[in-house]
Scaffold this active site. Structure first.
Site, PDB file in Angstrom:
ATOM      1  N   LYS A   1       0.781  -1.207  -0.074  1.00  0.00           N
ATOM      2  CA  LYS A   1       0.166  -0.047  -0.007  1.00  0.00           C
ATOM      3  C   LYS A   1       1.045   1.347  -0.013  1.00  0.00           C
ATOM      4  O   LYS A   1       1.684   1.334   0.853  1.00  0.00           O
ATOM      5  CB  LYS A   1      -0.865   0.066   1.254  1.00  0.00           C
ATOM      6  CG  LYS A   1      -1.750   1.274   1.395  1.00  0.00           C
ATOM      7  CD  LYS A   1      -2.854   1.132   2.323  1.00  0.00           C
ATOM      8  CE  LYS A   1      -2.044   1.720   3.689  1.00  0.00           C
ATOM      9  NZ  LYS A   1      -1.996   3.444   3.833  1.00  0.00           N
TER      10      LYS A   1
ATOM     11  N   THR B   1     -10.798   3.750   9.841  1.00  0.00           N
ATOM     12  CA  THR B   1     -10.957   2.717  11.191  1.00  0.00           C
ATOM     13  C   THR B   1     -10.490   3.646  12.506  1.00  0.00           C
ATOM     14  O   THR B   1     -10.660   3.130  13.139  1.00  0.00           O
ATOM     15  CB  THR B   1      -9.903   1.756  10.895  1.00  0.00           C
ATOM     16  OG1 THR B   1      -8.555   2.308  10.692  1.00  0.00           O
ATOM     17  CG2 THR B   1     -10.337   0.772   9.740  1.00  0.00           C
TER      18      THR B   1
ATOM     19  N   ILE C   1     -14.791  16.568  -7.015  1.00  0.00           N
ATOM     20  CA  ILE C   1     -15.674  16.551  -8.185  1.00  0.00           C
ATOM     21  C   ILE C   1     -15.291  15.447  -9.152  1.00  0.00           C
ATOM     22  O   ILE C   1     -14.229  15.021  -9.252  1.00  0.00           O
ATOM     23  CB  ILE C   1     -15.748  18.030  -8.932  1.00  0.00           C
ATOM     24  CG1 ILE C   1     -14.495  18.082  -9.603  1.00  0.00           C
ATOM     25  CG2 ILE C   1     -15.918  19.046  -7.912  1.00  0.00           C
ATOM     26  CD1 ILE C   1     -14.403  19.311 -10.549  1.00  0.00           C
TER      27      ILE C   1
ATOM     28  N   LEU D   1      -5.434   6.611  -1.845  1.00  0.00           N
ATOM     29  CA  LEU D   1      -5.599   8.220  -2.162  1.00  0.00           C
ATOM     30  C   LEU D   1      -6.895   8.818  -1.578  1.00  0.00           C
ATOM     31  O   LEU D   1      -6.923   9.751  -1.264  1.00  0.00           O
ATOM     32  CB  LEU D   1      -5.781   8.647  -3.643  1.00  0.00           C
ATOM     33  CG  LEU D   1      -4.561   8.039  -4.451  1.00  0.00           C
ATOM     34  CD1 LEU D   1      -4.769   8.595  -5.965  1.00  0.00           C
ATOM     35  CD2 LEU D   1      -3.096   8.733  -3.716  1.00  0.00           C
ATOM     36  N   LYS D   2      -7.894   7.649  -1.379  1.00  0.00           N
ATOM     37  CA  LYS D   2      -9.164   8.347  -0.706  1.00  0.00           C
ATOM     38  C   LYS D   2      -9.698   9.586  -1.144  1.00  0.00           C
ATOM     39  O   LYS D   2     -10.066  10.514  -0.780  1.00  0.00           O
ATOM     40  CB  LYS D   2      -8.848   8.657   0.934  1.00  0.00           C
ATOM     41  CG  LYS D   2      -8.544   7.554   1.537  1.00  0.00           C
ATOM     42  CD  LYS D   2      -8.322   7.751   3.174  1.00  0.00           C
ATOM     43  CE  LYS D   2      -7.921   6.605   3.964  1.00  0.00           C
ATOM     44  NZ  LYS D   2      -6.489   6.287   3.911  1.00  0.00           N
TER      45      LYS D   2
END
Length: 238
Positions: free
Chosen positions: A34, A119, A67, A62-63
């Protein structure tokens, strides 16, 4: 994705040399890493290219929460890097999730995963931002939204896996951070779980960090983790 790559090691490092040192020490023991915002910001996309060139799979965490047009562009950039997974924030809504899925179609090896609830968050944290649902309820709500948008899976804690597997069915990816061995500190995760519990509940992949990367012998620590999961993984892996 390779069935042997169910355990993803998080390269949560503040410089490229440290990350590459972990990869070197793990060698053939780990095939999936990751890369998050910290390492990507410090080292740039070359660190991802380097991992892919070594035959490693990369989960680019990247979360994305922007837009739809911007999210689609970032997903295409991730696909061009050769990553296997990229995360989009479920709170972005159906338009953002669908844009990410559409952008990923040009890259057959790329999977779009929707982040449900990080989390580190509790029911109280959600209430603080105006979400009256419990964490469990919000996770399921966003997972349903992700499934309807065509996402390949979701990110959630080990404690929500069983409910999500029932909601999403056998083929969805469920990737779980917050996984530690018994006795290990859960770091910032307030909804942790063990590898055995996560896989037994139906997780397709788990993400581990300090348990491996800060161990005196990272390769031995990873082997210990690999020996811990329940023997049968979800059909979603492969």
């Amino acid at each position: 994705m390779d069935r042997d790559n169910r355990i993803i090691v998080a390269l949560d490092c503040d410089d490229r040399a440290a990350a590459e040192g972990i990869v070197d020490r793990l060698g053939e023991e780990c095939g999936f890493y990751k890369v998050g915002l910290e390492l990507l910001t410090v080292a740039g996309p070359d660190v991802v290219r380097h991992l892919v060139a070594q035959g490693k799979e990369v989960f680019l965490d990247l979360k994305l929460f922007e837009i739809p047009h911007s999210v689609a562009g970032a997903v295409r950039a991730a696909g061009a890097l050769g990553v296997s997974m990229v995360t989009v924030h479920g709170m972005g809504g159906a338009g953002v999730l669908s844009a990410a899925v559409d952008a990923a179609r040009a890259f057959p090896g790329l999977r779009v995963l929707a982040l449900t609830v990080v989390t580190s968050m509790t029911d109280e944290d959600l209430a603080g931002i105006g979400v009256r649902s419990s964490v469990g309820e919000q996770v399921v709500r966003l997972a349903r939204l992700a499934g309807e948008a065509g996402c390949h899976g979701v990110i959630a804690s080990p404690q929500e896996v069983a409910a999500l597997r029932g909601v999403l069915g056998p083929d969805a990816l469920i990737v779980t951070p917050g996984v530690t061995l018994p006795g290990d500190a859960p770091a910032d995760h307030v909804r942790p779980g063990t590898p055995r519990a996560a896989f037994a509940a139906g997780a397709s992949h788990i993400v581990v960090g300090r348990t491996v990367t800060r161990a005196a012998d990272p390769a031995a620590a990873l082997r210990r983790l690999r020996a811990s999961p329940a023997p049968q993984a979800s059909a979603a892996v492969g």
